[in-house]
Design a protein around this motif. Structure first.
Motif, mmCIF file in Angstrom:
data_model
loop_
_atom_site.group_PDB
_atom_site.id
_atom_site.type_symbol
_atom_site.label_atom_id
_atom_site.label_comp_id
_atom_site.label_asym_id
_atom_site.label_seq_id
_atom_site.Cartn_x
_atom_site.Cartn_y
_atom_site.Cartn_z
ATOM 1 N N VAL A 64 0.850 -1.170 0.000
ATOM 2 C CA VAL A 64 0.000 0.000 0.000
ATOM 3 C C VAL A 64 0.896 1.235 0.000
ATOM 4 O O VAL A 64 1.828 1.333 0.790
ATOM 5 C CB VAL A 64 -0.928 0.002 1.235
ATOM 6 C CG1 VAL A 64 -1.782 1.253 1.225
ATOM 7 C CG2 VAL A 64 -1.790 -1.225 1.237
ATOM 8 N N ASP A 65 0.623 2.117 -0.933
ATOM 9 C CA ASP A 65 1.419 3.343 -1.054
ATOM 10 C C ASP A 65 0.533 4.511 -0.646
ATOM 11 O O ASP A 65 -0.392 4.881 -1.362
ATOM 12 C CB ASP A 65 1.899 3.480 -2.507
ATOM 13 C CG ASP A 65 2.726 4.731 -2.698
ATOM 14 O OD1 ASP A 65 3.032 5.392 -1.676
ATOM 15 O OD2 ASP A 65 3.051 5.053 -3.852
ATOM 16 N N THR A 70 -2.227 4.322 -3.755
ATOM 17 C CA THR A 70 -2.513 3.085 -4.485
ATOM 18 C C THR A 70 -2.486 1.911 -3.531
ATOM 19 O O THR A 70 -1.796 1.923 -2.515
ATOM 20 C CB THR A 70 -1.474 2.816 -5.602
ATOM 21 O OG1 THR A 70 -0.183 2.799 -5.003
ATOM 22 C CG2 THR A 70 -1.553 3.839 -6.697
ATOM 23 N N TRP A 71 -3.232 0.903 -3.890
ATOM 24 C CA TRP A 71 -3.242 -0.380 -3.187
ATOM 25 C C TRP A 71 -2.854 -1.401 -4.239
ATOM 26 O O TRP A 71 -3.460 -1.426 -5.319
ATOM 27 C CB TRP A 71 -4.639 -0.652 -2.647
ATOM 28 C CG TRP A 71 -4.804 -1.947 -1.901
ATOM 29 C CD1 TRP A 71 -4.695 -2.121 -0.558
ATOM 30 C CD2 TRP A 71 -5.136 -3.214 -2.452
ATOM 31 N NE1 TRP A 71 -4.939 -3.425 -0.237
ATOM 32 C CE2 TRP A 71 -5.206 -4.123 -1.373
ATOM 33 C CE3 TRP A 71 -5.367 -3.695 -3.735
ATOM 34 C CZ2 TRP A 71 -5.509 -5.472 -1.548
ATOM 35 C CZ3 TRP A 71 -5.672 -5.028 -3.913
ATOM 36 C CH2 TRP A 71 -5.730 -5.913 -2.824
ATOM 37 N N ALA A 72 -1.832 -2.199 -3.968
ATOM 38 C CA ALA A 72 -1.374 -3.118 -5.004
ATOM 39 C C ALA A 72 -1.187 -4.503 -4.432
ATOM 40 O O ALA A 72 -0.861 -4.668 -3.247
ATOM 41 C CB ALA A 72 -0.052 -2.621 -5.590
ATOM 42 N N ILE A 73 -1.405 -5.509 -5.252
ATOM 43 C CA ILE A 73 -1.222 -6.888 -4.799
ATOM 44 C C ILE A 73 -0.482 -7.679 -5.860
ATOM 45 O O ILE A 73 -0.720 -7.495 -7.055
ATOM 46 C CB ILE A 73 -2.577 -7.555 -4.448
ATOM 47 C CG1 ILE A 73 -2.361 -8.961 -3.887
ATOM 48 C CG2 ILE A 73 -3.529 -7.583 -5.640
ATOM 49 C CD1 ILE A 73 -3.575 -9.556 -3.238
ATOM 50 N N ASP A 74 0.461 -8.484 -5.420
ATOM 51 C CA ASP A 74 1.132 -9.403 -6.329
ATOM 52 C C ASP A 74 0.355 -10.714 -6.285
ATOM 53 O O ASP A 74 0.429 -11.453 -5.308
ATOM 54 C CB ASP A 74 2.580 -9.610 -5.864
ATOM 55 C CG ASP A 74 3.376 -10.452 -6.843
ATOM 56 O OD1 ASP A 74 2.733 -11.138 -7.660
ATOM 57 O OD2 ASP A 74 4.609 -10.418 -6.787
ATOM 58 N N VAL A 111 -4.364 -0.705 -7.757
ATOM 59 C CA VAL A 111 -5.694 -0.093 -7.695
ATOM 60 C C VAL A 111 -5.517 1.310 -7.136
ATOM 61 O O VAL A 111 -4.860 1.487 -6.114
ATOM 62 C CB VAL A 111 -6.622 -0.919 -6.777
ATOM 63 C CG1 VAL A 111 -7.969 -0.247 -6.647
ATOM 64 C CG2 VAL A 111 -6.769 -2.331 -7.292
ATOM 65 N N ASN A 112 -6.097 2.291 -7.815
ATOM 66 C CA ASN A 112 -6.035 3.650 -7.286
ATOM 67 C C ASN A 112 -7.129 3.838 -6.247
ATOM 68 O O ASN A 112 -8.270 3.430 -6.465
ATOM 69 C CB ASN A 112 -6.219 4.665 -8.410
ATOM 70 C CG ASN A 112 -4.985 4.706 -9.284
ATOM 71 O OD1 ASN A 112 -3.862 4.761 -8.785
ATOM 72 N ND2 ASN A 112 -5.194 4.638 -10.585
ATOM 73 N N VAL A 113 -6.760 4.407 -5.127
ATOM 74 C CA VAL A 113 -7.727 4.555 -4.044
ATOM 75 C C VAL A 113 -8.126 6.018 -3.914
ATOM 76 O O VAL A 113 -7.273 6.867 -3.664
ATOM 77 C CB VAL A 113 -7.136 4.030 -2.728
ATOM 78 C CG1 VAL A 113 -8.127 4.214 -1.601
ATOM 79 C CG2 VAL A 113 -6.756 2.573 -2.867
ATOM 80 N N ALA A 132 -9.920 -2.633 -10.352
ATOM 81 C CA ALA A 132 -9.694 -1.962 -11.631
ATOM 82 C C ALA A 132 -9.008 -2.873 -12.633
ATOM 83 O O ALA A 132 -9.328 -2.876 -13.811
ATOM 84 C CB ALA A 132 -8.854 -0.713 -11.396
ATOM 85 N N ALA A 133 -8.068 -3.669 -12.166
ATOM 86 C CA ALA A 133 -7.240 -4.407 -13.115
ATOM 87 C C ALA A 133 -7.954 -5.608 -13.714
ATOM 88 O O ALA A 133 -7.702 -5.983 -14.853
ATOM 89 C CB ALA A 133 -5.966 -4.852 -12.433
ATOM 90 N N THR A 134 -8.833 -6.241 -12.950
ATOM 91 C CA THR A 134 -9.456 -7.443 -13.479
ATOM 92 C C THR A 134 -10.966 -7.269 -13.464
ATOM 93 O O THR A 134 -11.561 -7.041 -12.415
ATOM 94 C CB THR A 134 -9.089 -8.651 -12.613
ATOM 95 O OG1 THR A 134 -9.244 -8.271 -11.247
ATOM 96 C CG2 THR A 134 -7.689 -9.118 -12.861
ATOM 97 N N PRO A 135 -11.589 -7.366 -14.578
ATOM 98 C CA PRO A 135 -13.041 -7.242 -14.595
ATOM 99 C C PRO A 135 -13.687 -8.487 -13.998
ATOM 100 O O PRO A 135 -13.820 -9.520 -14.644
ATOM 101 C CB PRO A 135 -13.370 -7.106 -16.081
ATOM 102 C CG PRO A 135 -12.200 -7.666 -16.804
ATOM 103 C CD PRO A 135 -11.026 -7.707 -15.876
#
Lengths: 142, 359, 131
Positions: A64-65, A70-74, A111-113, A132-135
């Motif tokens: 998380v930045d 942004t919130w991001a996951i690998d 994901v933009n928060v 956002a990245a995966t529908p």
């Protein structure tokens, strides 16, 4: 010793004439269960960038930045333990029952928060958003 | 005296899912001695416990092994709960018992298939794995994972199972049991199966006990030891009899596992209708201060969890003694004097899980 | 619960073999040997038989002291003792099968002693899990 010498023959013949036990995968998909731990989804409207999921993730898959919002996951590092879902104070994280799609390169799902640090009074019902990245067809079904 | 040759077996071998290396000292076609080497996949998980919060370490404990994952997580939680003096809710105890038995069944079914594969009976392998799929579906529906259940938690379980789902499982299990009968009958009666397994890798009752064998290896040699009798979780309220075979050969070990699968069906028949209502977890505060050795029965045998804490969030020491580790000395004994062609089958009958042995 | 009460018997290193022999005479099997690094090393030998689960415990001040191996009594102890030798750096006297440090092939000697996890450089820690 050989009480029924043809037992395996019977099993083998049944195998031969019955329908395949497998499904032709890309065309037909096995139904998923409600409880299946597939992938983590976020309702970014509810996220307050509190960093708890980042700290608690056992494999460090979530990043998380706060300044960058942004919130991001690998997805490949995530072990689907669901610990982040449990600890999330706003309950904006959820475990979807669909697996993440295969990928050919490692990448972070970012994901933009939309969160502004001095939090105003909770807004009226946040529009339930999908990652956002995966529908995803059905988000946050648990 | 015939010439002695040393033949390396492993670390990569078709029957071995994981790397272990055996130096086989061969005289003609007979194995005189086997010398194992380890350490190919030592991951240092015991050391990792000193860095992690004790509640978060449950996730690591569950992933010590893939196949017996649930009982690893459960054993770790049970050890921590004993140190902290927690009495977990009844519903959690019964559901833990249910999952433990489901995991035993799917592990045994997988092993039976692999054994078929090891002696070249591919059809049997496919048949067992097809039936096992039904069990994995039940596991996925109840816990959310097919193999890694992710349901263990210090102080209870992480997710509740709805009652209507619990009511549906017996019918699914009955179907699986009916599908299983014909293929386990093949194991019991088929001529070629018996030719490959009977009298192979005999471990006497005395050797099995003295060399510290555990689980189906010990029971296949006629020693009635089953840790479930100690009554952890809800095992004190279900009927469990140790399954014992007296021959001590590969066939006896296979029979123990087959009968244990049917026994698990019986245990689940006692467990599922009796799961009480109530909470499934409790609040855990504080940190473990003290030490405890927990013993559980895994599909592969008795497993030991040792935790030692000193009131910190991190444990001072976490140790697992997995069943495969205890079964290595008996395996070396079984290999003495066997035919070279039987080595893969004998190695497989201890159900080796090397990554859990090395942790 | 009908689990037996766990008994701990604390012995001196030179009385270890005697205590283990006494366990063997009661018909116990060796369940495990556990080494814990405290100020010194704490070795716990666990024995089980029907209705009993006992632990024999010895304190070893440091790794220059050689521990008597129990392999003459329980021959399966070689696996545990070699493991402890490789992970903790303790030496055993009179092992029936001595791998001389090649049982586990670790990057650094005695990785279970000391702070870095599995040979990783000590400062490389996220910090999130450490506190």
């Amino acid at each position: 010793m050989t009480k029924h010498p043809l037992k395996m023959t019977k099993v083998a013949l049944e195998n031969l004439f019955q329908k395949p036990a497998t499904v032709p995968y890309p065309a037909v998909r096995k139904p998923v269960y409600a409880a299946t731990r597939g992938r983590i989804a976020i309702e970014e409207a509810k996220c307050i960038l509190c960093l708890i999921c980042d700290k608690k993730c056992p494999t460090g898959a979530i990043k998380v930045d706060r300044p960058g919002k942004t919130w991001a996951i690998d997805r490949l590092l995530c072990i689907q333990c669901g610990y982040c879902v449990e600890v999330c104070p706003k309950k904006c994280l959820g475990m979807e029952n669909l697996y993440s799609p295969p990928v050919s390169a490692k990448a972070m799902d970012v994901v933009n928060v939309p969160f502004t640090p001095p939090p105003p009074k909770p807004k009226p019902p946040p529009a339930s958003a999908t990652p956002a990245a995966t529908p995803a067809p059905e988000a946050g079904k648990e | 005296m015939a010439n002695r040759t040393v033949i390396p077996f492993g670390p990569q071998h078709p029957v071995l899912p994981e790397p272990i290396h055996l130096d086989l000292v061969i005289e003609d076609e007979h194995v005189v001695e086997a010398i194992p080497s380890f350490g190919f996949i030592h991951r240092g998980l015991e050391k990792l416990a000193e860095k992690r919060d004790f509640t978060e370490f449950t996730f690591v404990a569950e992933r010590i092994c893939g196949i017996c994952s649930y009982i690893h997580g459960m054993g770790y939680c049970q050890a921590i709960e004993s140190v902290m003096g927690l009495e977990i809710p009844e519903r959690a105890k019964w559901l833990r018992t249910m999952w433990a038995e489901l995991s035993r069944m799917h592990s045994h079914m997988m092993w039976l298939g692999l054994l078929g594969d090891a002696f070249g009976f591919e059809n049997l392998f496919m048949a067992f794995w097809r039936v096992r799929e039904g069990l994995l579906d039940i596991i996925e529906e109840t816990s959310g994972g097919r193999v890694i259940f992710g349901a263990a938690k210090v102080g209870g379980i992480r997710r509740d199972v709805p009652d209507d789902l619990l009511a549906r499982i017996p019918a699914q299990l009955a179907k699986i049991e009916a599908e299983m009968r014909p293929i386990t009958d093949v194991f019991r009666d088929d001529f070629s199966v018996r030719q490959r397994l009977c009298g192979v890798g005999v471990l006497s009752q005395k050797d099995a006990y003295d060399l510290g064998a555990v689980g189906p290896v010990l029971r296949g040699s006629g020693v009635a030891v089953d840790t479930r009798l100690e009554g952890y979780a809800a095992y004190d309220r279900v009927q469990v009899e140790p399954i014992v075979e007296s021959d001590g050969d590969c066939w006896a070990r296979a029979m123990v596992r087959i009968r244990e699968v049917y026994q698990s069906f019986e245990i689940l028949k006692q467990v599922l209708p009796n799961v009480p209502a109530g909470p499934v977890d409790m609040k855990v505060t504080g940190a473990p201060n003290g030490e405890f050795f927990a013993r559980l029965e895994q599909p592969r045998g008795e497993v030991i969890y040792y935790v030692k804490g000193s009131g910190k969030k991190q444990l001072d020491r976490f140790r697992v003694r997995t069943p495969t580790f205890a079964n290595i000395p008996p395996l070396l004994k079984m290999l003495q004097g066997c035919q070279l062609a039987d080595v893969p089958v004998i190695v497989l009958t201890i159900d080796p899980c090397i990554s859990c042995a090395e942790r | 619960m009908n689990a037996p009460v766990q008994r701990y018997v604390e012995v001196q290193p030179d009385a270890l073999l005697e205590a283990v022999r006494a366990q063997q005479l009661t018909g116990s099997r060796l369940v495990q040997i556990c080494c814990t690094k405290l100020a010194g090393f704490e070795l716990t030998y666990s024995f089980a038989r029907a209705g009993a689960f006992d632990h024999v415990r010895v304190q070893i001040p440091d790794n220059t002291v050689k521990v008597p191996s129990i392999s003459p009594i329980y021959s399966c102890s070689f696996a545990y003792e070699n493991e402890i030798h490789d992970l903790f750096g303790l030496s055993f006297l009179g092992l029936n099968i001595d791998y001389k440090g090649t049982f586990y092939k670790t990057t650094i000697p005695a990785p279970m002693v000391g702070t870095p996890v599995c040979g990783a450089p000590a400062p490389k820690d996220k910090g999130a899990h450490g506190e």
